[in-house]
Design a protein around this motif. Structure first.
Motif, PDB file in Angstrom:
ATOM      1  N   ALA A   1      -3.018  -2.715  13.209  1.00  0.00           N
ATOM      2  CA  ALA A   1      -3.181  -3.547  11.505  1.00  0.00           C
ATOM      3  C   ALA A   1      -4.847  -2.827  10.764  1.00  0.00           C
ATOM      4  CB  ALA A   1      -3.753  -5.039  12.350  1.00  0.00           C
ATOM      5  N   PHE A   2      -6.023  -2.571  11.454  1.00  0.00           N
ATOM      6  CA  PHE A   2      -6.878  -1.987  10.907  1.00  0.00           C
ATOM      7  C   PHE A   2      -7.172  -1.400  10.847  1.00  0.00           C
ATOM      8  CE2 PHE A   2     -11.118  -0.072  11.766  1.00  0.00           C
ATOM      9  CZ  PHE A   2     -12.039  -0.801  11.506  1.00  0.00           C
TER      10      PHE A   2
ATOM     11  N   ARG B   1       0.867  -1.179  -0.054  1.00  0.00           N
ATOM     12  CA  ARG B   1      -0.186   0.467  -0.200  1.00  0.00           C
ATOM     13  C   ARG B   1       1.133   1.447  -0.091  1.00  0.00           C
ATOM     14  NH1 ARG B   1      -4.785  -1.110   0.812  1.00  0.00           N
ATOM     15  NH2 ARG B   1      -5.691   1.039   1.836  1.00  0.00           N
ATOM     16  N   ASN B   2       1.959   0.356  -0.570  1.00  0.00           N
ATOM     17  CA  ASN B   2       2.816   2.336  -0.569  1.00  0.00           C
ATOM     18  C   ASN B   2       3.299   2.562   0.645  1.00  0.00           C
ATOM     19  OD1 ASN B   2       3.518   1.826  -3.458  1.00  0.00           O
ATOM     20  ND2 ASN B   2       2.011   3.007  -3.933  1.00  0.00           N
ATOM     21  N   ARG B   3       3.292   2.030   2.261  1.00  0.00           N
ATOM     22  CA  ARG B   3       3.840   3.009   3.042  1.00  0.00           C
ATOM     23  C   ARG B   3       4.451   1.810   3.403  1.00  0.00           C
ATOM     24  NH1 ARG B   3      -0.682   6.258   5.010  1.00  0.00           N
ATOM     25  NH2 ARG B   3      -1.790   5.930   3.914  1.00  0.00           N
TER      26      ARG B   3
ATOM     27  N   PRO C   1      -6.944   4.194   3.107  1.00  0.00           N
ATOM     28  CA  PRO C   1      -6.571   3.780   1.459  1.00  0.00           C
ATOM     29  C   PRO C   1      -5.216   3.844   0.950  1.00  0.00           C
ATOM     30  CG  PRO C   1      -7.276   6.771   2.716  1.00  0.00           C
ATOM     31  CD  PRO C   1      -7.636   6.075   3.244  1.00  0.00           C
ATOM     32  N   ALA C   2      -4.438   3.791   0.437  1.00  0.00           N
ATOM     33  CA  ALA C   2      -3.248   3.399   0.304  1.00  0.00           C
ATOM     34  C   ALA C   2      -3.381   4.866  -0.536  1.00  0.00           C
ATOM     35  CB  ALA C   2      -3.014   1.882  -0.861  1.00  0.00           C
TER      36      ALA C   2
END
Length: 78
Positions: free
Chosen positions: A48-49, A29-31, A55-56
């Motif tokens: 985690a939730f 997710r580009n994090r 959003p990614a």
């Protein structure tokens, strides 16, 4: 009340496993995987939730593009 060492060990292993999976999912997710691993270690399923719900991120600029954009452009005049 004393806790059973085998239960404590299994819960710790499960907690770390969820943190590792969250770090791996964060990369898709580009994090930052390390940031989300640490967040999940401390905050557990809540972090985690949030990773799943938020959003990614969009893809960032390529390093070469960032350098090219900052470079001055020279045009030759006749």
């Amino acid at each position: 009340m004393e806790s059973d060492p085998s239960v404590t060990g299994m819960l710790s292993a499960l907690w770390i496993t969820v943190a590792l999976l969250a770090g791996g999912y964060a990369r898709t997710r580009n994090r930052s995987a390390l940031t989300w691993f640490v967040l999940t270690v401390f905050f557990g399923p809540i972090a985690a939730f949030l990773l799943v719900v938020w959003p990614a991120r969009g893809p960032g600029p390529e390093p070469a593009q960032a350098v090219d954009a900052a470079a001055p452009h020279h045009t030759e005049s006749p």
